[in-house]
Design a protein around this motif. Structure first.
Motif, mmCIF file in Angstrom:
data_model
loop_
_atom_site.group_PDB
_atom_site.id
_atom_site.type_symbol
_atom_site.label_atom_id
_atom_site.label_comp_id
_atom_site.label_asym_id
_atom_site.label_seq_id
_atom_site.Cartn_x
_atom_site.Cartn_y
_atom_site.Cartn_z
ATOM 1 N N LYS A 169 1.278 -1.243 -0.145
ATOM 2 C CA LYS A 169 -0.685 -0.251 -0.400
ATOM 3 C C LYS A 169 0.751 1.215 0.226
ATOM 4 N N LEU A 170 0.214 2.244 -1.259
ATOM 5 C CA LEU A 170 1.761 2.864 -1.655
ATOM 6 C C LEU A 170 1.034 4.005 0.050
ATOM 7 N N ASP A 171 1.939 5.086 0.507
ATOM 8 C CA ASP A 171 1.006 5.762 1.611
ATOM 9 C C ASP A 171 0.820 7.212 0.553
ATOM 10 N N GLY A 172 -0.012 7.651 1.549
ATOM 11 C CA GLY A 172 -0.547 9.093 -0.057
ATOM 12 C C GLY A 172 0.322 10.332 0.444
ATOM 13 N N GLU A 173 1.209 10.614 1.380
ATOM 14 C CA GLU A 173 2.328 10.998 1.890
ATOM 15 C C GLU A 173 3.105 10.987 0.011
ATOM 16 N N VAL A 227 -1.677 -1.339 -3.568
ATOM 17 C CA VAL A 227 -2.434 -0.070 -3.521
ATOM 18 C C VAL A 227 -2.441 1.654 -3.199
ATOM 19 N N ALA A 228 -3.311 2.104 -4.375
ATOM 20 C CA ALA A 228 -2.218 3.772 -4.321
ATOM 21 C C ALA A 228 -3.549 4.188 -2.743
ATOM 22 N N GLU A 229 -3.196 5.095 -2.067
ATOM 23 C CA GLU A 229 -3.361 5.132 -1.002
ATOM 24 C C GLU A 229 -3.772 7.093 -1.050
ATOM 25 N N GLY A 230 -4.820 7.343 -0.150
ATOM 26 C CA GLY A 230 -4.584 8.749 -0.701
ATOM 27 C C GLY A 230 -4.889 9.532 -1.437
ATOM 28 N N ILE A 231 -6.067 9.104 -2.643
ATOM 29 C CA ILE A 231 -5.179 9.134 -3.600
ATOM 30 C C ILE A 231 -7.218 10.913 -4.229
#
Ligand code: C2E
Ligand code: MG
Ligand code: MG
Length: 683
Positions: A605-609, A640-644
């Motif tokens: 899971k890639l962080d939203g930052e 999974v990319a988060e914070g998009i």
């Protein structure tokens, strides 16, 4: 201070020692007065006896005169006859009723301007002699107490050369002439007989002896009363010392600090001064006691107390509060808040440095929290108000709150209080106090945030995120309580609860024949410290019976820094049970690419930052994201990319082959019912 304590203290204060001291002083004064009166009466008695003797002699003269006048003599003949026949050697003075001199002998006469009437068993009338030392101002009253003036001088006079003790004793030290009025039977005339009042040294010695006897008698009650007073003074002091004694440091205790600090702050002459309430804390005191023993621990506290008493000046105070916490009230020098703080920091810093040196061969360190108490001044800065409602406990609580802020920051040992700290700490306390009940009452609710496929735009997954719907506070997001739960360990209970709730939901969906959506659940790093975690999770899920592959477990990146062997083992077991495991927040902290090599994870899971920052940052971010996705793909992992939040981000990720997107662009976390509707709409 509690009400009961205050009451007790008030009672003690009322039992002050000054009444007994005052009683003693009054008694001593009364004894002194009684002694003086006694001495005076002794003198009067001695002199009175002499005067009575003189009077008796004078009466003999009057008797002779009366007898001669009875024989037919005139008063003058009678007086002359009496003197001619040397019937008396006393000078006499006879006047008629009008005060005219009828007869007189001797070279002096009565001085009628200085007269005295007095009673000594009978009435006497006396008149001063014209040659005596009595003056109208001085009066004749002192005749009775003539030796009083001599009482010190005469006895102290040494014996003259060749003078025997008997001669010395009979030395005449006072010689005064006066006239005694004696009644005549022939009452047309008044007779005055000249007497000489003499005092020998022995009279004074008698007075001395009586004085000593009186003193000896008076000394008994005075001594007894003195002993009694001293005892109550000492008792009172000892009692006060006991009340204010700290049994550990043998210095002053907290009760004393509360009282004295309050007194210092409310003194009028301290209005202009700035003070600092300091909470000084010896770190890891329990560990120190465990290693060196309880006695060594207490000795260290006593040494601290001794050191502080040498460093805390006049108009300041300190005491141990509890454990290894000390409260200090210090004065600060300066013109404004900044200067007060600087002065205080300097002072406390040097105190801490010196305290650290108390045990040179042992590592001890201290933290300090400080509340400033500046002068309470008018807008124009001229008038300093008195500090009225000073609450020492509150000020100390603030200093303590400030000190607690330093707990995690080792080097920064001094912290000044601000009200945010208190708010934060109160919040932590509230969370800790309420969490158990909240879990029991079902206040923790599962929110689901959908995950979308960037290619099809379909809802393909979800993450379960907790929301605390508090009955008293309302909706609370995880950032406000998860760190506290992690610190207290309560997080494991919450994670269990969330896993169970998600399993239950999946089971319900299965029974209801709904579209099955895989849901990921966060598992805290604290959980991974527990052995048999995989089995435990399995049991929780199996209690409801949904298929294991519908549940994904998200482990934060930071967990990969803990015991790696346990982590690898747990992940392997979870996978063996059929669960999917993901690395959450990849790239948020110190990414351990190495972990990716060792741990067989399913999802990254890639962080939203990665997707925040300016345009230039974004371009560089894109490169990193592209490579990270590639890396994951090569390792056979889903991404999974988060914070998009933006369409461009979705398009970019779709182009890079990202499998799922979770972000506000598609949907925010939502309650289950809302999520179920969304799934239906999506179908
Ligand atoms: P997380 O696991 O990384 O969860 C993603 C967080 O990012 C969620 O915050 C979510 O609301 C937020 N988010 C998702 N999309 C966007 C977006 O487009 N923009 C922005 N600004 N934020 C987005 P949330 O729900 O506040 O949760 C915060 C963290 O709390 C979670 O981070 C997770 O580490 C933790 N947490 C939440 N629920 C649980 C739980 O049940 N157990 C455990 N152990 N931790 C949980
Ligand atoms: Mg997560
Ligand atoms: Mg995350």
């Amino acid at each position: 201070m509690s009400g009961a304590k205050e009451k007790r203290l008030g009672k003690l204060k009322r039992k002050r020692i000054w009444p007994s001291i005052l009683a003693f002083v009054l008694f001593v004064l009364a004894c002194g007065a009684a002694f003086a009166l006694f001495m005076y009466l002794c003198v009067v008695c001695i002199m009175g006896t002499k005067i009575v003797g003189h009077y008796e002699e004078a009466q003999q003269v009057s008797g002779v005169l009366d007898a001669l006048m009875d024989g037919g003599d005139t008063v003058t003949q009678a007086a002359e006859d009496m003197h001619g026949a040397i019937l008396t050697n006393k000078d006499i003075y006879i006047s008629d009723r009008d005060g005219n001199t009828v007869f007189m002998t001797g070279d002096s006469e009565p001085d009628f301007s200085i007269a005295l009437e007095f009673n000594m068993r009978q009435d006497f009338s006396a008149v001063a002699d014209s040659k005596s030392s009595f003056t109208p101002e001085k009066g004749l009253d002192t005749i009775l107490a003539l030796p009083v003036e001599e009482i010190f001088g005469s006895v102290l006079n040494p014996r003259g050369q060749g003078e025997t003790r008997a001669q010395w004793m009979t030395d005449t030290i006072i010689r005064e002439d006066y006239w005694l009025q004696v009644p005549l039977r022939h009452d047309a005339y008044i007779l005055y007989v000249k007497c000489n009042l003499q005092t020998q040294r022995q009279d004074i010695v008698y007075v001395y002896l009586m004085g000593f006897a009186a003193i000896a008698l008076l000394l008994i009650p005075v001594t007894l009363l003195f002993i009694n007073t001293m005892r109550s003074v000492l008792m009172q002091r000892r009692m006060t010392q006991l009340i204010y004694l700290d049994p550990v440091t043998e210095g002053r205790n907290w009760l004393y600090f509360q009282n004295y600090a309050h007194r210092i702050l409310t003194r009028i002459w301290n209005n202009k001064k700035a003070f600092a309430m300091v909470n000084l804390h010896l770190e890891r005191y329990h560990n120190y006691r465990a290693c060196y023993g309880v006695r060594a621990g207490e000795e260290l506290l006593a040494a601290m107390s001794g050191f502080l008493s040498a460093r805390v000046g006049k108009g300041e105070t300190f005491a141990r509060h509890e454990g290894a916490d000390f409260g200090l009230l210090l004065q600060c020098v300066g013109e404004n808040e900044r200067e007060y703080q600087e002065d205080c920091t300097k002072r406390v810093r040097s105190l801490l440095a010196e305290l650290t040196g108390l045990r040179p061969d042992q590592k001890i360190h201290f933290h300090a929290g400080i509340t400033m108490i500046p002068p309470y001044v008018d807008k124009d800065g001229k008038w300093y108000h008195a500090r009225k409602n000073v609450d020492i406990d509150e000020l100390y609580t603030y200093a303590n709150a400030a000190r607690l802020e330093t707990e995690t920051l080792d080097e920064q040992r001094i912290t000044f209080f601000n009200h945010d700290m208190l708010g934060r700490q109160k919040w932590e306390r509230w969370v800790e106090d309420s969490m158990d009940a909240a879990l029991r009452n079902g206040e923790f609710q599962v929110y689901l945030q959908p995950k979308y496929s960037p290619v099809s735009g379909k809802l393909v997954g979800a993450e379960a995120l907790v929301r605390w719907v508090s009955l008293s506070t309302g909706l609370i997001t995880p950032g406000h309580f998860i760190p506290i739960f992690e610190r207290t360990g309560f997080i494991t209970q919450l994670d269990d609860y969330m896993i169970s709730q998600v399993a239950k939901l999946q089971a319900e969906w299965t029974i209801q024949g709904k579209k099955m959506i895989p849901i990921s659940v966060n598992v805290s790093r604290a959980h991974f410290a527990l052995e048999g975690l995989a089995e435990h999770i399995c049991q929780l899920v199996d209690a409801y019976g949904p298929s294991h592959e519908l549940i994904e477990l998200e482990v934060t990146e930071s967990a990969f820094f803990d015991d790696k062997d346990i982590l690898i083992e747990t992940v392997k077991q979870l996978k063996a049970y059929g669960f999917r495991v993901s690395m959450d927040d990849f790239g948020a902290g110190y990414s351990s690419l190495n972990s990716l090599k060792d741990i067989p994870l399913d999802v990254l899971k890639l962080d939203g930052e990665f997707f925040r920052g300016d345009d230039d940052g974004n371009r560089r971010g894109e490169i990193v994201v592209r490579e990270a996705i590639q890396l994951a793909k090569n390792l056979d992992m889903h991404v999974v990319a988060e914070g998009i939040e933006k369409k461009e981000q979705v398009d970019f990720l779709a182009g890079q082959g990202c499998d799922m997107i979770q972000g506000f662009y598609f949907a925010k976390p939502m309650p289950i019912e809302e999520f179920e509707k969304k799934v239906e709409e999506d179908a």
